[in-house]
Design a protein around this motif. Structure first.
Motif, PDB file in Angstrom:
ATOM      1  N   TRP A  27       0.816  -1.220   0.000  1.00  0.00           N
ATOM      2  CA  TRP A  27       0.000   0.000   0.000  1.00  0.00           C
ATOM      3  C   TRP A  27       0.844   1.261   0.000  1.00  0.00           C
ATOM      4  CZ3 TRP A  27      -4.499  -1.053  -1.662  1.00  0.00           C
ATOM      5  CH2 TRP A  27      -5.046  -2.308  -1.416  1.00  0.00           C
ATOM      6  N   THR A  28       2.089   1.143  -0.415  1.00  0.00           N
ATOM      7  CA  THR A  28       2.954   2.315  -0.499  1.00  0.00           C
ATOM      8  C   THR A  28       2.551   3.187  -1.686  1.00  0.00           C
ATOM      9  OG1 THR A  28       5.250   3.048  -0.518  1.00  0.00           O
ATOM     10  CG2 THR A  28       4.723   1.199  -1.941  1.00  0.00           C
ATOM     11  N   LEU A  29       2.788   4.464  -1.550  1.00  0.00           N
ATOM     12  CA  LEU A  29       2.540   5.392  -2.647  1.00  0.00           C
ATOM     13  C   LEU A  29       3.761   5.377  -3.550  1.00  0.00           C
ATOM     14  CD1 LEU A  29       0.859   7.592  -4.011  1.00  0.00           C
ATOM     15  CD2 LEU A  29       2.033   9.238  -2.546  1.00  0.00           C
ATOM     16  N   ILE A  30       3.569   4.947  -4.782  1.00  0.00           N
ATOM     17  CA  ILE A  30       4.686   4.846  -5.721  1.00  0.00           C
ATOM     18  C   ILE A  30       4.605   6.008  -6.697  1.00  0.00           C
ATOM     19  CG2 ILE A  30       5.796   3.431  -7.476  1.00  0.00           C
ATOM     20  CD1 ILE A  30       4.621   0.993  -6.089  1.00  0.00           C
ATOM     21  N   VAL A  31       5.693   6.743  -6.782  1.00  0.00           N
ATOM     22  CA  VAL A  31       5.812   7.873  -7.707  1.00  0.00           C
ATOM     23  C   VAL A  31       7.055   7.645  -8.559  1.00  0.00           C
ATOM     24  CG1 VAL A  31       4.612   9.505  -6.200  1.00  0.00           C
ATOM     25  CG2 VAL A  31       7.066   9.231  -5.988  1.00  0.00           C
ATOM     26  N   PRO A  32       7.174   8.338  -9.700  1.00  0.00           N
ATOM     27  CA  PRO A  32       8.343   8.117 -10.558  1.00  0.00           C
ATOM     28  C   PRO A  32       9.679   8.287  -9.845  1.00  0.00           C
ATOM     29  CG  PRO A  32       6.688   9.325 -11.769  1.00  0.00           C
ATOM     30  CD  PRO A  32       6.198   9.233 -10.349  1.00  0.00           C
ATOM     31  N   CYS A  48       9.818  11.368 -19.577  1.00  0.00           N
ATOM     32  CA  CYS A  48       9.275  10.009 -19.517  1.00  0.00           C
ATOM     33  C   CYS A  48       8.338   9.811 -18.336  1.00  0.00           C
ATOM     34  CB  CYS A  48      10.411   9.001 -19.434  1.00  0.00           C
ATOM     35  SG  CYS A  48      11.465   9.235 -17.992  1.00  0.00           S
ATOM     36  N   PHE A  49       8.271  10.755 -17.411  1.00  0.00           N
ATOM     37  CA  PHE A  49       7.484  10.579 -16.196  1.00  0.00           C
ATOM     38  C   PHE A  49       6.006  10.298 -16.458  1.00  0.00           C
ATOM     39  CE2 PHE A  49      10.175  12.341 -12.463  1.00  0.00           C
ATOM     40  CZ  PHE A  49      11.214  11.501 -12.817  1.00  0.00           C
ATOM     41  N   PRO A  50       5.350  10.937 -17.435  1.00  0.00           N
ATOM     42  CA  PRO A  50       3.953  10.560 -17.700  1.00  0.00           C
ATOM     43  C   PRO A  50       3.791   9.089 -18.078  1.00  0.00           C
ATOM     44  CG  PRO A  50       4.415  12.661 -18.703  1.00  0.00           C
ATOM     45  CD  PRO A  50       5.729  12.120 -18.209  1.00  0.00           C
ATOM     46  N   ASN A  51       4.728   8.552 -18.857  1.00  0.00           N
ATOM     47  CA  ASN A  51       4.674   7.130 -19.210  1.00  0.00           C
ATOM     48  C   ASN A  51       4.966   6.250 -17.996  1.00  0.00           C
ATOM     49  OD1 ASN A  51       4.084   7.659 -21.881  1.00  0.00           O
ATOM     50  ND2 ASN A  51       6.230   7.709 -22.479  1.00  0.00           N
ATOM     51  N   VAL A  52       5.850   6.706 -17.124  1.00  0.00           N
ATOM     52  CA  VAL A  52       6.156   5.955 -15.908  1.00  0.00           C
ATOM     53  C   VAL A  52       4.924   5.929 -15.001  1.00  0.00           C
ATOM     54  CG1 VAL A  52       7.606   5.861 -13.839  1.00  0.00           C
ATOM     55  CG2 VAL A  52       8.632   6.426 -16.040  1.00  0.00           C
ATOM     56  N   VAL A  53       4.193   7.041 -14.910  1.00  0.00           N
ATOM     57  CA  VAL A  53       2.974   7.081 -14.100  1.00  0.00           C
ATOM     58  C   VAL A  53       1.954   6.088 -14.640  1.00  0.00           C
ATOM     59  CG1 VAL A  53       1.001   8.513 -13.455  1.00  0.00           C
ATOM     60  CG2 VAL A  53       3.297   9.436 -13.273  1.00  0.00           C
ATOM     61  N   GLU A  54       1.780   6.039 -15.949  1.00  0.00           N
ATOM     62  CA  GLU A  54       0.848   5.071 -16.540  1.00  0.00           C
ATOM     63  C   GLU A  54       1.283   3.642 -16.245  1.00  0.00           C
ATOM     64  OE1 GLU A  54      -2.092   5.412 -18.044  1.00  0.00           O
ATOM     65  OE2 GLU A  54      -1.965   7.558 -17.613  1.00  0.00           O
ATOM     66  N   THR A  55       2.584   3.386 -16.282  1.00  0.00           N
ATOM     67  CA  THR A  55       3.097   2.052 -15.968  1.00  0.00           C
ATOM     68  C   THR A  55       2.858   1.725 -14.498  1.00  0.00           C
ATOM     69  OG1 THR A  55       4.791   2.309 -17.675  1.00  0.00           O
ATOM     70  CG2 THR A  55       5.125   0.551 -16.083  1.00  0.00           C
ATOM     71  N   ILE A  56       3.067   2.693 -13.622  1.00  0.00           N
ATOM     72  CA  ILE A  56       2.812   2.487 -12.193  1.00  0.00           C
ATOM     73  C   ILE A  56       1.353   2.116 -11.967  1.00  0.00           C
ATOM     74  CG2 ILE A  56       2.641   3.653  -9.960  1.00  0.00           C
ATOM     75  CD1 ILE A  56       5.139   5.292 -10.823  1.00  0.00           C
ATOM     76  N   ILE A  57       0.438   2.842 -12.592  1.00  0.00           N
ATOM     77  CA  ILE A  57      -0.988   2.572 -12.435  1.00  0.00           C
ATOM     78  C   ILE A  57      -1.321   1.172 -12.939  1.00  0.00           C
ATOM     79  CG2 ILE A  57      -3.293   3.212 -13.243  1.00  0.00           C
ATOM     80  CD1 ILE A  57      -2.309   6.139 -13.212  1.00  0.00           C
ATOM     81  N   ARG A  58      -0.824   0.840 -14.123  1.00  0.00           N
ATOM     82  CA  ARG A  58      -1.137  -0.466 -14.730  1.00  0.00           C
ATOM     83  C   ARG A  58      -0.593  -1.619 -13.889  1.00  0.00           C
ATOM     84  NH1 ARG A  58       2.088  -3.212 -17.756  1.00  0.00           N
ATOM     85  NH2 ARG A  58       3.335  -1.418 -18.395  1.00  0.00           N
ATOM     86  N   VAL A  59       0.668  -1.523 -13.468  1.00  0.00           N
ATOM     87  CA  VAL A  59       1.289  -2.609 -12.710  1.00  0.00           C
ATOM     88  C   VAL A  59       0.662  -2.728 -11.321  1.00  0.00           C
ATOM     89  CG1 VAL A  59       3.456  -3.401 -11.666  1.00  0.00           C
ATOM     90  CG2 VAL A  59       3.444  -2.520 -13.992  1.00  0.00           C
TER      91      VAL A  59
END
Length: 103
Positions: A27-32, A48-59
């Protein structure tokens, strides 16, 4: 797929870092910045941070749906994050004014 050209980081490396963070604390908050710190890198141009955020959400969504812990709450929370991202995320065009162009 190469996500960060400045640091030569692939999508697979980012996904593995996210899973590593989730396994430590689901339940940690993951940010780029936390992902890059895990990879022992730092954001340079941060394009690249917007793409990293989308990857964080998806994973994160995938991780919690397979863990079976409160899936409805996770999905509704991630939908709110997506809504905030579309509302505030990419309207600044990297802080460039409309009349200014590079090169």
């Amino acid at each position: 797929m190469l996500v960060c050209h400045c640091n030569v980081i692939t999508e697979r490396e980012i996904e593995e870092a996210i899973i590593q963070l989730l396994e430590r604390d689901p339940w940690t908050l993951i940010v780029p910045a936390k992902v890059y710190h895990t990879l022992q890198k730092r954001g340079r141009c941060c394009g690249c941070f917007p793409n990293v955020v989308e990857t964080i959400i998806r994973v994160t969504e995938h991780y919690h749906s397979h863990a079976g812990a409160g899936g409805e709450d996770v999905v509704s929370h991630l939908d709110r994050v997506r809504g905030l991202r579309s509302e505030f995320g990419s309207r600044g065009h990297e802080r460039r004014q409309e009349g200014n162009r590079a090169a």
